[in-house]
Scaffold this motif. Sequence first.
Motif, PDB file in Angstrom:
ATOM      1  N   UNK A 169      15.587 -21.994   8.952  1.00 43.47           N
ATOM      2  CA  UNK A 169      14.876 -21.272   8.127  1.00 43.47           C
ATOM      3  C   UNK A 169      14.999 -20.165   8.057  1.00 43.47           C
ATOM      4  N   UNK A 170      15.752 -19.478   9.194  1.00 41.57           N
ATOM      5  CA  UNK A 170      16.639 -18.571   9.480  1.00 41.57           C
ATOM      6  C   UNK A 170      19.024 -18.984   9.058  1.00 41.57           C
ATOM      7  N   UNK A 171      18.801 -20.198   9.122  1.00 44.00           N
ATOM      8  CA  UNK A 171      20.016 -20.639   8.809  1.00 44.00           C
ATOM      9  C   UNK A 171      19.823 -20.465   6.906  1.00 44.00           C
ATOM     10  N   UNK A 172      18.942 -21.659   6.565  1.00 39.29           N
ATOM     11  CA  UNK A 172      18.963 -21.556   5.367  1.00 39.29           C
ATOM     12  C   UNK A 172      17.937 -20.522   3.892  1.00 39.29           C
ATOM     13  N   UNK A 173      17.891 -20.161   4.677  1.00 31.74           N
ATOM     14  CA  UNK A 173      16.709 -19.468   3.859  1.00 31.74           C
ATOM     15  C   UNK A 173      17.046 -17.914   3.573  1.00 31.74           C
ATOM     16  N   UNK A 174      17.037 -17.681   2.303  1.00 30.46           N
ATOM     17  CA  UNK A 174      17.578 -16.045   2.160  1.00 30.46           C
ATOM     18  C   UNK A 174      16.849 -15.097   2.624  1.00 30.46           C
ATOM     19  N   UNK A 175      15.551 -15.185   2.458  1.00 34.48           N
ATOM     20  CA  UNK A 175      15.125 -14.716   3.480  1.00 34.48           C
ATOM     21  C   UNK A 175      13.996 -14.939   4.157  1.00 34.48           C
ATOM     22  N   UNK A 176      15.077 -14.361   5.410  1.00 28.05           N
ATOM     23  CA  UNK A 176      14.025 -15.874   6.545  1.00 28.05           C
ATOM     24  C   UNK A 176      12.595 -14.856   7.236  1.00 28.05           C
ATOM     25  N   UNK A 177      11.859 -15.617   7.028  1.00 28.08           N
ATOM     26  CA  UNK A 177      10.359 -14.886   7.477  1.00 28.08           C
ATOM     27  C   UNK A 177       9.919 -15.202   8.942  1.00 28.08           C
ATOM     28  N   UNK A 178       8.783 -14.665   9.623  1.00 31.64           N
ATOM     29  CA  UNK A 178       8.317 -15.218  10.848  1.00 31.64           C
ATOM     30  C   UNK A 178       7.559 -16.797  10.045  1.00 31.64           C
ATOM     31  N   UNK A 179       7.218 -17.585  10.902  1.00 32.04           N
ATOM     32  CA  UNK A 179       5.874 -18.412  11.413  1.00 32.04           C
ATOM     33  C   UNK A 179       4.982 -17.725  10.217  1.00 32.04           C
ATOM     34  N   UNK A 180       4.121 -17.251  10.871  1.00 32.27           N
ATOM     35  CA  UNK A 180       3.121 -16.020  10.460  1.00 32.27           C
ATOM     36  C   UNK A 180       2.877 -15.424   8.950  1.00 32.27           C
ATOM     37  N   UNK A 181       4.279 -15.064   9.116  1.00 35.07           N
ATOM     38  CA  UNK A 181       4.167 -14.684   7.535  1.00 35.07           C
ATOM     39  C   UNK A 181       4.737 -15.408   6.062  1.00 35.07           C
ATOM     40  N   UNK A 182       5.263 -16.620   6.762  1.00 37.24           N
ATOM     41  CA  UNK A 182       5.544 -17.526   5.924  1.00 37.24           C
ATOM     42  C   UNK A 182       3.858 -18.186   5.379  1.00 37.24           C
ATOM     43  N   UNK A 183       3.051 -18.271   6.423  1.00 31.96           N
ATOM     44  CA  UNK A 183       1.314 -18.847   7.068  1.00 31.96           C
ATOM     45  C   UNK A 183       1.216 -18.141   6.101  1.00 31.96           C
ATOM     46  N   UNK A 184       1.087 -16.142   6.001  1.00 32.11           N
ATOM     47  CA  UNK A 184      -0.214 -15.603   5.128  1.00 32.11           C
ATOM     48  C   UNK A 184       0.370 -15.823   3.471  1.00 32.11           C
ATOM     49  N   UNK A 187       5.352  -6.862   1.895  1.00 35.35           N
ATOM     50  CA  UNK A 187       5.389  -5.856   0.782  1.00 35.35           C
ATOM     51  C   UNK A 187       6.573  -5.380   0.761  1.00 35.35           C
ATOM     52  N   UNK A 188       7.487  -5.094   2.356  1.00 37.43           N
ATOM     53  CA  UNK A 188       8.788  -4.115   2.125  1.00 37.43           C
ATOM     54  C   UNK A 188       9.637  -5.223   1.888  1.00 37.43           C
ATOM     55  N   UNK A 189       9.289  -6.386   1.685  1.00 37.33           N
ATOM     56  CA  UNK A 189      10.889  -7.311   1.197  1.00 37.33           C
ATOM     57  C   UNK A 189      10.592  -7.567   0.094  1.00 37.33           C
ATOM     58  N   UNK A 190       9.238  -7.518  -0.512  1.00 41.76           N
ATOM     59  CA  UNK A 190       9.189  -7.763  -2.141  1.00 41.76           C
ATOM     60  C   UNK A 190       8.583  -8.779  -2.176  1.00 41.76           C
ATOM     61  N   UNK A 191       7.882  -9.416  -1.029  1.00 41.01           N
ATOM     62  CA  UNK A 191       7.552 -11.062  -1.647  1.00 41.01           C
ATOM     63  C   UNK A 191       5.637 -10.932  -2.169  1.00 41.01           C
ATOM     64  N   UNK A 192       5.159  -9.405  -1.688  1.00 39.30           N
ATOM     65  CA  UNK A 192       3.644  -9.403  -2.286  1.00 39.30           C
ATOM     66  C   UNK A 192       3.471  -8.084  -3.303  1.00 39.30           C
ATOM     67  N   UNK A 193       2.930  -7.931  -3.538  1.00 42.86           N
ATOM     68  CA  UNK A 193       2.401  -6.596  -3.613  1.00 42.86           C
ATOM     69  C   UNK A 193       0.656  -6.060  -3.834  1.00 42.86           C
ATOM     70  N   UNK A 194       0.008  -4.893  -3.658  1.00 43.35           N
ATOM     71  CA  UNK A 194      -1.064  -4.705  -3.226  1.00 43.35           C
ATOM     72  C   UNK A 194      -1.403  -4.278  -4.632  1.00 43.35           C
ATOM     73  N   UNK A 195      -2.813  -4.391  -5.328  1.00 43.48           N
ATOM     74  CA  UNK A 195      -3.104  -4.583  -7.039  1.00 43.48           C
ATOM     75  C   UNK A 195      -4.813  -4.513  -6.918  1.00 43.48           C
ATOM     76  N   UNK A 196      -4.817  -2.646  -6.796  1.00 37.08           N
ATOM     77  CA  UNK A 196      -6.050  -2.333  -6.387  1.00 37.08           C
ATOM     78  C   UNK A 196      -7.306  -3.059  -7.944  1.00 37.08           C
ATOM     79  N   UNK A 197      -8.845  -3.688  -6.991  1.00 35.10           N
ATOM     80  CA  UNK A 197      -9.475  -3.790  -8.299  1.00 35.10           C
ATOM     81  C   UNK A 197      -9.470  -2.453  -9.510  1.00 35.10           C
ATOM     82  N   UNK A 198     -10.036  -2.829 -10.761  1.00 33.28           N
ATOM     83  CA  UNK A 198     -11.070  -1.642 -11.340  1.00 33.28           C
ATOM     84  C   UNK A 198     -12.058  -1.281 -11.452  1.00 33.28           C
ATOM     85  N   UNK A 199     -12.865  -2.566 -11.124  1.00 36.45           N
ATOM     86  CA  UNK A 199     -14.331  -2.338 -10.634  1.00 36.45           C
ATOM     87  C   UNK A 199     -14.615  -1.736  -9.918  1.00 36.45           C
TER      88      UNK A 199
END
Lengths: 162, 162
Positions: free
Chosen positions: B43-58, B93-105
């Motif tokens: 993952x460290x070698x091949x991926x543009x954005x390497x993550x830890x295994x836990x981060x990948x799992x999430x 979120x810092x790596x811009x892979x996920x965003x938080x969106x507030x529920x309107x209700x």
Amino acid sequence: MSINLFYLCRQNNFKNMEQDNLPLGMVVGQMMKEMINVLKKRDAEQAEVPLTIEQHAVLHILNERKSDVILKEMSCVMGKNKSSILRIIDVLEVKELVRRAVDTKDRRKKYLMVTKKGKQVIEKFLKIEAELRTELKKGLTKKEIKIFYKVVNHIKMKAEQL
Amino acid sequence: MSINLFYLCRQNNFKNMEQDNLPLGMVVGQMMKEMINVLKKRDAEQAEVPLTIEQHAVLHILNERKSDVILKEMSCVMGKNKSSILRIIDVLEVKELVRRAVDTKDRRKKYLMVTKKGKQVIEKFLKIEAELRTELKKGLTKKEIKIFYKVVNHIKMKAEQL
DNA sequence: ATAAATTAATTGACATATGCAACTAATTTT
DNA sequence: AAAATTAGTTGCATATGTCAATTAATTTAT
């Protein structure tokens, strides 16, 4: 209070997925996680000196080895960094489960000696673990278990070669 | 320089022991460790954005779920504390892979949305993982693999019930 | 015999992971 | 309107892990 069924998780987690196509680490990791959870809980409840799983592992391996072991070798055996092991040894030494004994011929080397108390602690843990293992295996045939271990070993060896 | 054969470890580690009598977590843990090592490296070698295994799992689980997910649910699905997951989400979120969106209700709830970039990252990782999985399975029969998964699942379910 | 290289243990810096408890803000129950 | 609950967040503690540098002891090379 309205129970949100949606949140009764874990049970339905992955249940309907084809495990064959799921990340192997994730599938096995989930199994490990559940298993370790129970083990930790029981260790915390039943043992006089509860340790983390890693600490138990180090203590167990130290105890099992045929010849005396120094830090360098332990780090090698466990496939981890020297400092990781060192800190675990530090904890074990504070708890008087392990002592360091300097080699008289080569004073750089320190043998990691398991104390009597250490032996008791690891034996208790192994009992707890063996009991759990028996429970977990219930419902599986000997053949299945044998194949399971074979596959585990196969994957480990393959991974080591990569 | 004298090579101390005694220190060429890992190879001879546990080889002659009856695995059946070894702590299950230790046996499987060793397998996991070797596997994850290779995975991380690739993952460290091949991926543009390497993550830890836990981060990948999430990220992977977020991506797979049929409906949108909030933090509370993720923590439940993964069987971990809210704060553990929160911090992983923070990184994603810092790596811009996920965003938080507030529920309107219900403005307490924040849906965890996987970005396009996030999807790309997880897909790349899954490719790397699938490739490795194929390599690791080489030499095993389909039947053995099937039984392996069966046992893994069995142990997981048993452990969950305890 | 002395200098240089190697070895084992240690330490410090830093990242990740996990859990507990307390806190805030929003919503629901009473 | 007050009390309880819920979701997210933060702080603190512990454990683990890696890397690089340091110290002390020993071995190798000159």
